[in-house]
Motif scaffolding. Structure first.
Motif, short mmCIF file in Angstrom:
data_model
loop_
_atom_site.label_atom_id
_atom_site.label_comp_id
_atom_site.label_asym_id
_atom_site.label_seq_id
_atom_site.Cartn_x
_atom_site.Cartn_y
_atom_site.Cartn_z
N GLU A 1 -57.44 56.87 2.54
CA GLU A 1 -56.89 57.37 1.28
C GLU A 1 -55.39 57.15 1.15
OE1 GLU A 1 -58.06 61.36 0.35
OE2 GLU A 1 -60.08 60.99 1.16
N MET A 2 -54.74 57.01 2.28
CA MET A 2 -53.28 56.87 2.21
C MET A 2 -52.76 56.09 3.41
SD MET A 2 -49.93 57.86 2.48
CE MET A 2 -49.39 59.34 3.24
N ALA A 3 -51.89 55.11 3.12
CA ALA A 3 -51.33 54.34 4.24
C ALA A 3 -49.90 53.94 3.91
CB ALA A 3 -52.17 53.11 4.51
N GLU A 4 -49.11 53.71 4.99
CA GLU A 4 -47.71 53.35 4.77
C GLU A 4 -47.32 52.20 5.68
OE1 GLU A 4 -44.95 57.02 3.78
OE2 GLU A 4 -46.34 57.49 5.41
N ALA A 5 -46.28 51.48 5.25
CA ALA A 5 -45.80 50.38 6.09
C ALA A 5 -44.32 50.18 5.85
CB ALA A 5 -46.56 49.10 5.78
N GLY A 6 -43.69 49.51 6.81
CA GLY A 6 -42.30 49.11 6.64
C GLY A 6 -42.24 47.59 6.76
N GLY A 7 -41.20 46.97 6.21
CA GLY A 7 -41.10 45.52 6.32
C GLY A 7 -39.65 45.10 6.37
N LYS A 8 -39.42 43.82 6.76
CA LYS A 8 -38.05 43.39 6.97
C LYS A 8 -37.56 42.37 5.93
CE LYS A 8 -38.98 43.36 11.53
NZ LYS A 8 -39.21 42.69 12.72
N ASP A 9 -38.44 42.03 4.97
CA ASP A 9 -38.04 40.98 4.03
C ASP A 9 -38.20 41.40 2.57
OD1 ASP A 9 -37.39 38.72 2.76
OD2 ASP A 9 -38.93 37.45 3.69
N PRO A 10 -37.15 42.05 2.00
CA PRO A 10 -37.24 42.55 0.62
C PRO A 10 -37.47 41.42 -0.40
CG PRO A 10 -35.28 43.38 1.72
CD PRO A 10 -35.86 42.35 2.61
N SER A 11 -37.07 40.18 0.00
CA SER A 11 -37.19 39.10 -1.00
C SER A 11 -38.65 38.78 -1.31
CB SER A 11 -36.47 37.85 -0.47
OG SER A 11 -37.20 37.33 0.62
N LYS A 12 -39.57 39.21 -0.44
CA LYS A 12 -41.00 38.90 -0.67
C LYS A 12 -41.74 40.08 -1.28
CE LYS A 12 -41.05 34.75 0.84
NZ LYS A 12 -40.33 34.57 2.07
N LEU A 13 -40.96 41.13 -1.64
CA LEU A 13 -41.65 42.33 -2.10
C LEU A 13 -42.49 42.07 -3.35
CD1 LEU A 13 -42.25 45.31 -1.90
CD2 LEU A 13 -40.09 45.83 -3.04
N ASP A 14 -41.91 41.31 -4.30
CA ASP A 14 -42.65 41.06 -5.54
C ASP A 14 -43.97 40.38 -5.26
OD1 ASP A 14 -40.94 42.30 -7.24
OD2 ASP A 14 -39.64 40.52 -7.45
N SER A 15 -43.93 39.39 -4.39
CA SER A 15 -45.18 38.67 -4.15
C SER A 15 -46.17 39.57 -3.39
CB SER A 15 -44.92 37.35 -3.44
OG SER A 15 -44.69 37.55 -2.09
N ALA A 16 -45.65 40.47 -2.55
CA ALA A 16 -46.55 41.39 -1.86
C ALA A 16 -47.24 42.29 -2.88
CB ALA A 16 -45.78 42.23 -0.85
N LEU A 17 -46.47 42.75 -3.84
CA LEU A 17 -47.03 43.67 -4.83
C LEU A 17 -48.01 42.95 -5.75
CD1 LEU A 17 -43.86 45.80 -5.60
CD2 LEU A 17 -45.95 46.55 -4.44
#
Ligand code: SER
Length: 868
Positions: free
Chosen positions: A852-868
């Motif tokens: 129902e709920m999960a979280e993550a961290g990442g090191k590359d903000p430039s790819k955030l749009d494509s992740a979303l």
């Protein structure tokens, strides 16, 4: 009935009345004798006197010496408990003659004490002599009047005594008490039989030889006497009991153990053995700790730990699960502190050390039992005939898990164990330990031996004169070879006939400075003394050529020297202050005295509190402010000790010692350089306090200009902070507290506002909801939230969606936070944790959670749009 205290005192008085000097027991930790782990005989402290290397102002002495026999040639550890006559720790009464009386005198005195003073039945006494020693045989027979059937000629094993593999040794003659009956029914046995009929009470050693490494013996300068009588044994005889453990030396401890455990001594052999071990080992622990030994993993500390663990296990075997040894060490200290005041002083400290080990070892036992089960299992799988001895040894060695416990458990299950393998492994380990122990002594550079052999002597002028001290170059060394000269840029060693340079000793670092001849200048980088009498200056040539025979002028770097002196005197003040504030169990365990700081290691069980530290600093600075003049005298060692001078364990002192006194506060044996008056220290400041090993703490401190600068710097820093806070220096702490509180409150408020903003935004967000295969999906980038707010926003959106999937991503400080939520009705089709694991790698990250709920961290903000 005579008490053991009376028996001890009677012995010492008897010999005093026969012209012997009463000398106090030396520590269980031998002074500077690398061949010895623990003091194991009364003669140890006189070894050099026997060898003619040292002279005393007396030729006869008597002692009651603390001894431990747990390693090397004399090792009774495994025998304790099963035997009623052996101990790890025991007291040895002894009389000594250094080139004074010999066999006749020794035998006369022994006979008189036994028969007239102790009033032992003459008819029950027997003597043994070394097979070839006709002289001793004749003395017993014709002088004392013992009939031939009461004198036994025995071999080397019984009647030739040596301290260890090397050192003083000689034939001996033993006095035995014949009880008349052999507990094992022997009809015709001699004192060398161990059936229990004969009790060896006194060993008179006729010291005649010195044995060297290769086993060659050379005669001692003068034949001497060394005798040893176990106090425990003679007490059992005089108290009319059949076991040492039934004397007043042990019964109080055994009785207390019985009371606590609910056991009864004398009811069963098995529990009696455990009770005896418990009593013996508790006693050894109390004495070892009072002599500065702390439990550890090697050397003396290891032996202490091993003994303590054995005691703990035997308490467990008696069915007692709680810590118990620490109560017994305290009882023992109360009981024996009159004879050995150090026991009383370290009573509470010892209890703390022991209790701590008891708590820890319970866990070890627990773990060891588990590991043993594994070993049993592995063995069963492999269908071994006997349990692997090597593994059992590792278990014993690593966890202190003893073989007899393994044996017992194995017996219960009808398993056999490979004891041979176990002991073979133990032997290997012993050899390794022995090699390491000897190594310490032998790892010396051959050049030092070569220089020492030349008999080069240096007069040290540096207590009084430290600059422009005239002298001559006696020898030069370069690249480990004796050379005639050192020229520019060479590095080497210099030996002088007169030198002001202090050589590293007692924690104080070696002096630095310069040596100048008419045409050369050498900078002294360090001074050290690898052998007694040999003082070496490590130099780097600055200019010219320095030759053997040159006249030189030597000067110590005086700024360094005065700072070192400040730190050294401050170390003594610190030592005394620690004992005053923390207690007399505090013992020096090491120190460093350098020009820029001092470091002091000492025995103590817990971290020092802020108040204790402050109290210590105040006390030391109070003594500094009193500007007390130091007194330095050369005095008699025993006299200095009896007046309370502090000496270091494991350190070698001559009979005449240098005593550094700060009147009214501190007295220590010390060869170091000191200030004239305490006021020269200027100021003392502790900079650090911490633990270096179990039971040993370390304090670092500074003095003089460095300490003053530290206070000034702190003051500057405080003013700067005050200026920033716009308050006066005295209000800084209040202002800082206020500010921190306000900051926290403001942050909270900001978070709330951010959330409110985000929520306001959620209406817009809902417009972005997409429908993917019948699931409402919202994925969105947000900004300026912290992680809690991000989560709370996701919850809010999910609630509004009612059924669907929400994924939020937020870039912040070059990183990315992601959160995914799935409403419960959809988790069988799609799970938040799976989802997050797919998208997190896109932003170079990872995470997880629940469906129902999960979280993550990442090191590359430039790819955030494509992740979303
Ligand atoms: N050194 C001998 C021993 O220990 C006599 O004191 O037995």
């Amino acid at each position: 009935m005579k008490t053991s205290a009376e028996i001890r005192e009677t012995f010492l008085q008897f010999f005093e009345s026969h012209g012997h000097r009463r000398v106090r027991s030396s520590s269980l930790v031998p002074r500077n004798d690398p061949t010895l782990l623990f003091t194991n005989a009364g003669m140890n402290q006189f070894k050099d006197v026997f060898l003619g290397r040292e002279e005393r102002d007396y030729k006869r002495a008597a002692t009651s010496q603390k001894c431990m026999r747990v390693s090397g040639k004399h090792n009774d550890l495994e025998t304790v408990g099963r035997s009623r006559r052996h101990h790890t720790f025991f007291e040895m009464l002894g009389n000594f003659s250094f080139g004074d009386y010999f066999k006749k005198g020794a035998i006369d005195l022994a006979w008189e004490l036994c028969t007239e003073v102790y009033a032992l039945d003459k008819e029950s006494l027997r003597a043994s002599v070394y097979r070839e020693d006709d002289e001793a045989y004749d003395l017993w027979k014709n002088r004392i009047g013992l009939s031939a059937d009461r004198i036994y000629r025995l071999g080397k094993k019984e009647n030739f005594w040596a301290m260890g593999d090397t050192g003083p040794c000689g034939p001996c003659s033993e006095v035995h008490f014949d009880s008349g009956v052999s507990p094992q029914g022997h009809s015709d046995c001699a004192p060398d039989c161990d059936c229990g009929r004969y009790l060896e009470i006194w060993n008179l050693v006729f010291m005649q030889f010195d044995r060297d490494q290769s086993g060659v013996t050379t005669p001692l300068p003068s034949p001497s006497i060394d005798t040893g009588m176990g106090l425990e044994r003679i007490t059992s005889l005089l108290q009319g009991v059949s076991s040492n453990y039934d004397t007043d030396l042990f019964r109080p401890v055994i009785d207390e153990a019985c009371r606590l455990i609910g056991a009864e001594y004398g009811s069963q052999e098995k529990s009696d053995v455990s009770l005896r071990i418990l009593a013996d080992h508790s006693r050894a622990c109390a004495f070892l700790i009072s002599d500065g030994v702390v439990p550890g993993n090697e050397g003396r500390g290891y032996v202490l730990r091993k003994i303590l663990r054995r005691a703990i296990r035997h308490a467990k075997m008696l069915g007692y699960e709680d810590p118990i040894v620490y109560t017994l060490t305290s009882l023992l200290a109360d009981h024996m502190k009159e004879a050995y005041p150090e026991l009383g002083k370290s009573r509470d400290y010892a209890a703390e050390v022991v209790l701590n080990e008891e708590k820890k070892f319970s866990a070890t036992l627990h773990y060891g039992l588990q590991r043993l089960e594994e070993i049993f299992e592995q063995s069963a799988k492999k269908d071994e005939k006997a349990i692997d001895g090597k593994k059992l040894f590792t278990l014993y060695d690593t966890y202190g898990f003893p073989l007899d416990l393994v044996r017992e458990i194995a017996d219960e299950r009808n398993l056999s164990i490979d004891e041979k393998g176990f002991y073979a492994e133990m032997e290997k380990q012993r050899n390794r330990a022995r090699a390491a122990w000897k190594g310490a002594e032998q790892s010396v550079t051959p050049i030092y031996g070569e220089l020492a052999e030349k008999g080069l002597q240096t007069t040290f002028t540096g207590y009084d004169d430290i600059s422009e001290v005239e002298g001559r170059v006696l020898a030069l060394v370069r690249n480990d070879r004796i050379v005639d000269e050192l020229s520019q840029d060479h590095e080497g060693l210099v030996v002088l006939d007169r030198s002001p340079f202090y050589s590293e000793a007692g924690g104080q670092v070696g002096d630095r400075g310069r040596i100048e001849s008419d045409d050369a200048l050498a900078e002294v980088e360090d001074t050290f003394s690898p052998r007694a009498g040999l003082r070496l200056h490590r130099v780097k040539m600055q200019q010219g050529v320095l030759k053997t025979g040159d006249r030189v002028a030597s000067s110590v770097l005086d700024t360094e020297r005065i700072n070192t002196a400040r730190n050294h005197t401050a170390t003594h003040l610190l030592h005394a202050a620690l004992r005053e504030v923390l207690g007399e169990h505090v013992k020096q365990a090491g120190s460093l005295v350098a020009p820029d700081r001092l470091r002091f290691d000492f025995t103590h069980y817990k971290a020092l509190t802020h108040d204790e530290l402050r109290h210590i600093e105040q006390l030391v600075n109070e003594k500094v402010a009193q500007n007390i003049g130091l007194r330095i005298d050369i005095r008699d060692f025993d006299e200095a000790l009896s007046e309370g001078a502090m000496a270091l364990f494991g350190e070698k002192y001559d009979d005449r010692v240098r005593v550094v006194t700060v009147p009214g506060f501190s007295m220590e044996l010390c060869g170091g350089t000191h200030v004239g008056r305490t006021g020269d220290i200027a100021v003392f400041k502790i900079t650090d306090e911490g633990s270096i090993s179990a039971g040993v703490r370390r304090v670092e401190a500074i003095t003089g200009p460095r300490a003053v600068n530290r206070f000034l710097d702190a003051e500057d820093r405080l003013s700067r902070v005050a200026a920033t806070l716009r308050v006066g220096s005295e209000e800084v702490d209040g202002a800082a507290e206020r500010l921190t509180r306000q900051l926290k409150e403001s942050q909270k408020r900001i978070e709330q506002l951010q959330l409110e903003l985000a929520h306001k935004d959620s209406g817009k967000a809902l417009a972005e909801v997409r429908d993917i295969k019948g699931i409402r999906v919202l994925s969105r980038k947000v900004e300026n939230l912290d992680r809690t707010a991000l989560r709370s926003l996701a919850v809010e959106l999910r609630n509004q969606l009612k059924s669907g999937v929400v994924v939020l991503g937020m870039p912040a400080n070059g990183k990315v936070s992601l959160v995914a939520m799935v409403t419960p009705d959809l988790t069988d089709r799609i799970q938040a944790n799976n989802l997050i694991q797919q998208i997190a790698p896109v932003v170079k990250g990872g995470g997880g959670g629940k469906p129902e709920m999960a979280e993550a961290g990442g090191k590359d903000p430039s790819k955030l749009d494509s992740a979303l």
